[in-house]
Design an enzyme around this catalytic site. Structure first.
Site, PDB file in Angstrom:
ATOM      1  N   GLY A   1       0.821  -1.203   0.000  1.00 26.49           N
ATOM      2  CA  GLY A   1       0.000   0.000   0.000  1.00 26.49           C
ATOM      3  C   GLY A   1       0.863   1.265   0.000  1.00 26.49           C
ATOM      4  O   GLY A   1       1.248   1.742  -1.049  1.00 26.49           O
TER       5      GLY A   1
ATOM      6  N   SER B   1       6.420  -4.500  -2.396  1.00 22.21           N
ATOM      7  CA  SER B   1       6.036  -3.112  -2.623  1.00 22.21           C
ATOM      8  C   SER B   1       6.240  -2.320  -1.323  1.00 22.21           C
ATOM      9  O   SER B   1       7.339  -2.374  -0.765  1.00 22.21           O
ATOM     10  CB  SER B   1       4.591  -3.049  -3.134  1.00 22.21           C
ATOM     11  N   TRP B   2       5.236  -1.591  -0.830  1.00 24.95           N
ATOM     12  CA  TRP B   2       5.413  -0.904   0.450  1.00 24.95           C
ATOM     13  C   TRP B   2       5.803  -1.891   1.555  1.00 24.95           C
ATOM     14  O   TRP B   2       6.589  -1.572   2.440  1.00 24.95           O
ATOM     15  CB  TRP B   2       4.139  -0.162   0.858  1.00 24.95           C
TER      16      TRP B   2
ATOM     17  N   ASP C   1       8.774  -3.938 -14.266  1.00 20.86           N
ATOM     18  CA  ASP C   1       8.128  -3.153 -13.213  1.00 20.86           C
ATOM     19  C   ASP C   1       8.414  -1.667 -13.449  1.00 20.86           C
ATOM     20  O   ASP C   1       9.475  -1.160 -13.092  1.00 20.86           O
ATOM     21  CB  ASP C   1       8.655  -3.594 -11.841  1.00 20.86           C
TER      22      ASP C   1
ATOM     23  N   HIS D   1       5.285  -5.302 -11.617  1.00 18.06           N
ATOM     24  CA  HIS D   1       5.058  -5.066 -10.195  1.00 18.06           C
ATOM     25  C   HIS D   1       4.043  -6.052  -9.601  1.00 18.06           C
ATOM     26  O   HIS D   1       4.163  -6.449  -8.446  1.00 18.06           O
ATOM     27  CB  HIS D   1       4.568  -3.637  -9.986  1.00 18.06           C
TER      28      HIS D   1
END
Length: 318
Positions: A43, A115-116, A270, A298
């Protein structure tokens, strides 16, 4: 390529009081005597998913999932404009993870995310390396301001029309602070302003991922309204503040991860998080293995999933 494990339901769950009026949702599934592993979602503000449970062999792992502050089933929910974000920072999330570990009686655990989630994993592991047994990351980010600037400005050269709409909706000039502008819009007292900003933000995120051959269409815009509002509020809040991390600190301090085996899986296609960050991290982290997947981005795909499952299977026996 190997498939995910069959669906599994949690055998325990709860709401952990982490202070500041925050209750963090957690759940555990698999084998109560298995190898502890923590899923760290992305996120920021996406919340954990049932699908993430299925990466772990339920006979060998004790898998823990949690919703980070303000999202998913944690309360108060950031989809409510009355929910303040002052107590929602990277430092708070690191402390929540450590409090959850203590609450569950875990000595050391494997960390998995992307990701985050990659940024939060690295920040936690560099703060508490003795509490981490292994790390598996699919989609490396460190949330440097340079990475954020690429995602919300630089990559616009591939999507000039979409980026122009994204910037114009923020009401800033071409060299203006787009992320900061969206953070302010998401705090506007007018619900129509907030809702439009969330839709515009997600339309840009979806555009950046739209070229991925293995990706699902509209992964951001297809979320329920309340969850979408929370995610965009939290994303803009974190990115406008550089995630409260000194620029480049996670790469600079990656030597603290020496002795922790790591597998980094990253798609060469990505566009949102180009592979150079993963390459830099692998060079700075003794013992990390980098796998670059040529035809995925991604969101990953079958090959990324296979490499993650193989790493988790290998680490299950350690």
């Amino acid at each position: 390529m190997p498939d995910l494990h069959p669906p599994v339901e949690p055998y325990d769950r709860g709401m952990l009081d982490v202070g500041d009026g925050q209750l963090v949702y957690w759940e555990t599934c698999g084998n109560p005597r298995g190898k502890p592993a923590l899923v760290v979602h992305g996120g920021p503000g996406s919340g954990c998913s049932e699908r993430a449970r299925r990466y772990f062999d339920p006979q060998r792992y004790r898998t823990v999932l949690f919703d980070q502050r303000g999202c998913g089933r944690s309360t108060p929910h950031a989809g409510d404009p009355a929910t303040g974000l002052r107590h929602n920072t990277t430092g708070h999330l690191i402390a929540d993870m450590e409090q959850l570990r203590e609450h569950l009686g875990v000595e050391r655990w494997l960390l998995y995310g992307g990701s985050w989630g990659s940024t939060l994993i690295l920040a936690y592991a560099e703060r508490h390396p003795g509490r981490v047994s292994e790390i598996v990351i699919a989609g490396v980010t460190t949330t440097r301001r340079s990475e954020t600037d690429w995602l919300y400005r630089g990559v616009g050269r591939f999507f000039p029309a979409e980026w122009e709409r994204f910037r114009a909706a923020a009401g800033v000039e071409r060299d203006g602070d787009v992320v900061g502008a969206y953070a302010r819009l998401m705090s506007d007292p007018d619900p129509a302003v907030r809702e439009k900003a969330a839709v515009d933000w997600c339309a840009w995120e979806d555009a950046v991922l739209s070229l991925e051959p293995q990706g699902a269409p509209g992964p951001y815009g297809g979320r329920p309204s309340r969850d979408q509002m929370a995610m965009v509020r939290i994303c803009t809040h974190y990115f406008a503040h550089g995630a409260w991390l000194e620029e480049g600190a996670l790469l600079r301090d990656a030597g603290r991860l020496a002795g922790i085996p790591g597998v980094l899986v990253h798609g060469r296609l990505d566009l949102s998080s180009p592979p150079d960050t993963a390459w830099e991290l692998q060079r700075a982290w003794p013992g990390a293995e980098l796998i670059v997947v040529g035809e995925e981005g991604h969101q990953g795909g079958a090959a990324t999933r296979g490499h993650v499952l193989a790493a988790l299977e290998r680490f299950a026996g350690r």
